[in-house]
Structure formats: structure tokens, C-alpha cells
Design a protein around this motif. Structure first.
Motif, PDB file in Angstrom:
ATOM      1  N   GLU A  70       7.533  15.598   3.411  1.00 27.24           N
ATOM      2  CA  GLU A  70       6.386  14.751   3.092  1.00 27.24           C
ATOM      3  C   GLU A  70       5.666  14.281   4.355  1.00 27.24           C
ATOM      4  O   GLU A  70       4.434  14.201   4.379  1.00 27.24           O
ATOM      5  N   ARG A  80      -5.661   7.332   9.807  1.00 25.04           N
ATOM      6  CA  ARG A  80      -4.937   7.393   8.528  1.00 25.04           C
ATOM      7  C   ARG A  80      -3.468   7.743   8.742  1.00 25.04           C
ATOM      8  O   ARG A  80      -2.600   7.217   8.038  1.00 25.04           O
ATOM      9  N   GLU A 136      -1.615   4.708   9.690  1.00 26.41           N
ATOM     10  CA  GLU A 136      -1.413   3.775   8.585  1.00 26.41           C
ATOM     11  C   GLU A 136      -0.236   4.162   7.703  1.00 26.41           C
ATOM     12  O   GLU A 136       0.466   3.288   7.185  1.00 26.41           O
ATOM     13  N   HIS A 137       0.010   5.462   7.511  1.00 24.44           N
ATOM     14  CA  HIS A 137       0.987   5.913   6.514  1.00 24.44           C
ATOM     15  C   HIS A 137       2.232   6.558   7.110  1.00 24.44           C
ATOM     16  O   HIS A 137       3.137   6.915   6.355  1.00 24.44           O
ATOM     17  N   GLU A 138       2.305   6.727   8.430  1.00 27.46           N
ATOM     18  CA  GLU A 138       3.447   7.442   8.987  1.00 27.46           C
ATOM     19  C   GLU A 138       4.749   6.657   8.867  1.00 27.46           C
ATOM     20  O   GLU A 138       5.843   7.236   8.941  1.00 27.46           O
ATOM     21  N   HIS A 139       4.665   5.348   8.694  1.00 23.61           N
ATOM     22  CA  HIS A 139       5.875   4.533   8.569  1.00 23.61           C
ATOM     23  C   HIS A 139       6.280   4.305   7.117  1.00 23.61           C
ATOM     24  O   HIS A 139       7.206   3.528   6.857  1.00 23.61           O
ATOM     25  N   ASP A 140       5.601   4.949   6.167  1.00 18.71           N
ATOM     26  CA  ASP A 140       6.015   4.850   4.769  1.00 18.71           C
ATOM     27  C   ASP A 140       7.330   5.592   4.567  1.00 18.71           C
ATOM     28  O   ASP A 140       7.767   6.389   5.406  1.00 18.71           O
ATOM     29  N   ILE A 141       7.957   5.329   3.422  1.00 20.49           N
ATOM     30  CA  ILE A 141       9.233   5.980   3.109  1.00 20.49           C
ATOM     31  C   ILE A 141       8.940   7.413   2.671  1.00 20.49           C
ATOM     32  O   ILE A 141       8.417   7.658   1.579  1.00 20.49           O
ATOM     33  N   MET A 142       9.257   8.346   3.531  1.00 18.20           N
ATOM     34  CA  MET A 142       9.016   9.770   3.272  1.00 18.20           C
ATOM     35  C   MET A 142      10.140  10.588   3.891  1.00 18.20           C
ATOM     36  O   MET A 142      10.772  10.168   4.866  1.00 18.20           O
TER      37      MET A 142
END
Length: 333
Positions: free
Chosen positions: A173, A160, A163-169
Motif C-alpha cells: 500500500e 500529498r 500527508e499520508h505516508e504515516h498512515d497505517i499501511m
């Protein structure tokens, strides 16, 4: 009182007036006017020259090591010279001893290195959270992924996170995502380890008749708890790294001012009425359990690779109440 007759006016010349000029004061040199400054005597030289005690201990240690090495060398040669099964068995056993010693050294070095990596990740995560540094938070995420790679219990969290570590944060966050996917699943297990150890210490010290046995059991149980917590968070400590971890935990407790445990804490947790009915042994067992709980919470703080971003830090009073079997009183305190 007699009155003097006024003087009659008279004329005079200015040149005839004698002017009194006071003598000039004799000039005093500055070094004579100043108060004398006392001379401070220099301290004697405290150096004692050669440290004969250190030389004696070093030479004695070298001599003992040399004698032991020569004895071992002659003993191995004598075994090989026998050329029978006794000599070869002794040589094989000696080889196993050396291999085991080498593996122990490697394990200790690996444990110290992993404990150091945990501390470095925690330090960088603290800096990233305080400064809102996105680059440093990304580096912390990469370190955590490498550190926990291959762990089956964290496989879902690693997937998981990938999957989400490259989102805009932002940095906070991203650290929250790291904590939620990798560290939060480990926190309930760590809390259960601390609670189980504290309960065991409370029961055994309450029924044990010997204070020396109590001290030995509490020390052994606390070291076992530290090893379990460090292994849970990925440190895998050996003997040396476990001792280093114990020193770090004690230092953390002293710096945070959380070592003060007394009757006031026990009263606040379990209530005045119940503690008044407890025997001295039960009260001592409860105190030892509370001390073990405090050490466990400090060990979690030291071993946990991330600060508490989203999760709540374990509360001492709630955990002591859980150990005492009085969860309601502890949560209301």
C-alpha cells in the motif's frame, strides 16, 4: 551303439583313493592385472611473459601526454612573457577551457550518480514489493522524497505523500501511494515522448532516400528519446551516463526477449489488408517506428524508479497502433 558292461561292485579303502587337487593359480600382482592408464601430457605454458604490446601502447601514450604537457606549458609561458593583450586574452581563454572541462566532468559524475540512485531505488522497491517489507518500503519512500525534492511539477504529489505516508499501511500500500503521487503523473508524459519519437522516426525513414541517413537519424532520435525519458524521471544524464543508459536498455531488451520485431507483429497491429497495400518504404518506416517504440518502453522500465504496482505497463501493440494512427486495431489485438 555299443553298451558297456556294468562294473562289478568292489571294496576299497579311503586312504587308497587319490584325490586330484588342481594347482593354485599363480597370484598376479594388482598393478599387472589393471589396464595401463594413459598418461595425459600437461598443456604447454601459454603465458607469453611480458606483454610487449601493452608496454608499447602505455609508453607511447605516456610519451605523447608528456610532450603535449610540455608544449602547453611552454606555450602558456610564452604567452605570459608577451605581456600584451594577446597573451592575456589567450590566458583567459585557456582558463575558460579548463573551467568548462571541469564542469563537464562534474556534470558527467553527477549524471552517473543520479542514474545509479535510480537503479538502487528501483531494486529496493522490487525487493520491498516481493517480500512485503514495510521497513524497506519506508526507506524507498524517503529516498524518493529526497530524489524529487525541489521539482515544481511534483510539488502536489510530494505534499500529498507527506500527508499520508504515516498512515497505517503495509509495504504494498505504501508503494502504491508512492506510485500514485509521484510516478503516475510522469507516465503519460513518458508515453507521449515515446510516441512522438516513434512517429518522427516512421515519417522520416519512410521518405528518406538514403539508408545511411536513416540509420543516423534513428540512432540520434533514439538517444534523444532516452535523454528525455531519463530527465523526466530525474536522472539528468550527460554523455557518459546516456551511453550507459543505452547499454542498460539494450541489455533489458535482450533479457526480456522483446527485440524480435517482424512482419508478423506489424500484421497483427495494423492488419493484413493494409500492410499488403503499403509500399516498401512505408513498411520500413513503420518497422523503424515499432523498433523505436520497443526501445522507449524498455527505457521507461529502466528509468522508472518504481515497479508497476497499480499502474499498467505500456503495451507495445497499442503504442505501435497509436504511432500508425490505427488505435482501434491495436487495442483489439
Amino acid at each position: 551303439m555299443t553298451k558297456t558292461a556294468p562294473r562289478k561292485p568292489a571294496s576299497f579303502r579311503v586312504e587308497e583313493v587319490e584325490v586330484f587337487v588342481p594347482p593354485e593359480p599363480t597370484a598376479i600382482p594388482a598393478e599387472e592385472r589393471a589396464l595401463p592408464v594413459p598418461q595425459v601430457r600437461a598443456l604447454p605454458d601459454l603465458r607469453r611473459g611480458l606483454r610487449w604490446g601493452s608496454i608499447f601502447l602505455g609508453a607511447l601514450g605516456g610519451l605523447v601526454s608528456l610532450v603535449a604537457s610540455l608544449w602547453l606549458y611552454d606555450w602558456v609561458l610564452s604567452l605570459i612573457a608577451r605581456d600584451d593583450w594577446i597573451g592575456w586574452v589567450a590566458v583567459v581563454l585557456l582558463g575558460l577551457v579548463l573551467v568548462a572541462l571541469l564542469m563537464i566532468i562534474l556534470r558527467e559524475v553527477a549524471g552517473l550518480m543520479r542514474l545509479g540512485r535510480l537503479g538502487k531505488i528501483r531494486h529496493e522497491a522490487d525487493s520491498a514489493a516481493r517480500q512485503n517489507d514495510k521497513v524497506l518500503a519506508i526507506d524507498v519512500t524517503r529516498r524518493l522524497k529526497r530524489f524529487y525534492a525541489g521539482r515544481e511539477d511534483l510539488a502536489w504529489g510530494l505534499d500529498r505523500l507527506a500527508e499520508h505516508e504515516h498512515d497505517i499501511m503495509n509495504a504494498e500500500e505504501l508503494l502504491r501511494l508512492d506510485e500514485r503521487t509521484l510516478i503516475a503523473p510522469l507516465d503519460p508524459v513518458a508515453r507521449s515522448i515515446v510516441a512522438a519519437s516513434a512517429k518522427r522516426v516512421s515519417v522520416v525513414t519512410a521518405v528518406s532516400p538514403n539508408a545511411i541517413i536513416d540509420m543516423m537519424f534513428v540512432a540520434a532520435q533514439n538517444l534523444r528519446m532516452l535523454r528525455k525519458l531519463a530527465t523526466l524521471y530525474g536522472a539528468r544524464p550527460g554523455t557518459l551516463s546516456l551511453l550507459k543508459l543505452a547499454r542498460m536498455v539494450v541489455t533489458h531488451i535482450v533479457l526480456t526477449g522483446g527485440i524480435a520485431l517482424g512482419d508478423d507483429v506489424i500484421h497483427q497491429v495494423v492488419g493484413h489488408g493494409l500492410t499488403a497495400k503499403l509500399s516498401a518504404r512505408l513498411g520500413e518506416g513503420l518497422f523503424n517506428g515499432a523498433l523505436t517504440t520497443r526501445i522507449g518502453i524498455a527505457a521507461i522500465d529502466v528509468c522508472r524508479p518504481l515497479p508497476y504496482v497499480e499502474q499498467q505497463r505500456p503495451r507495445f501493440r497499442e503504442m505501435v497502433a497509436e504511432v500508425a494512427g490505427l488505435g482501434g486495431n491495436g487495442r483489439s489485438a
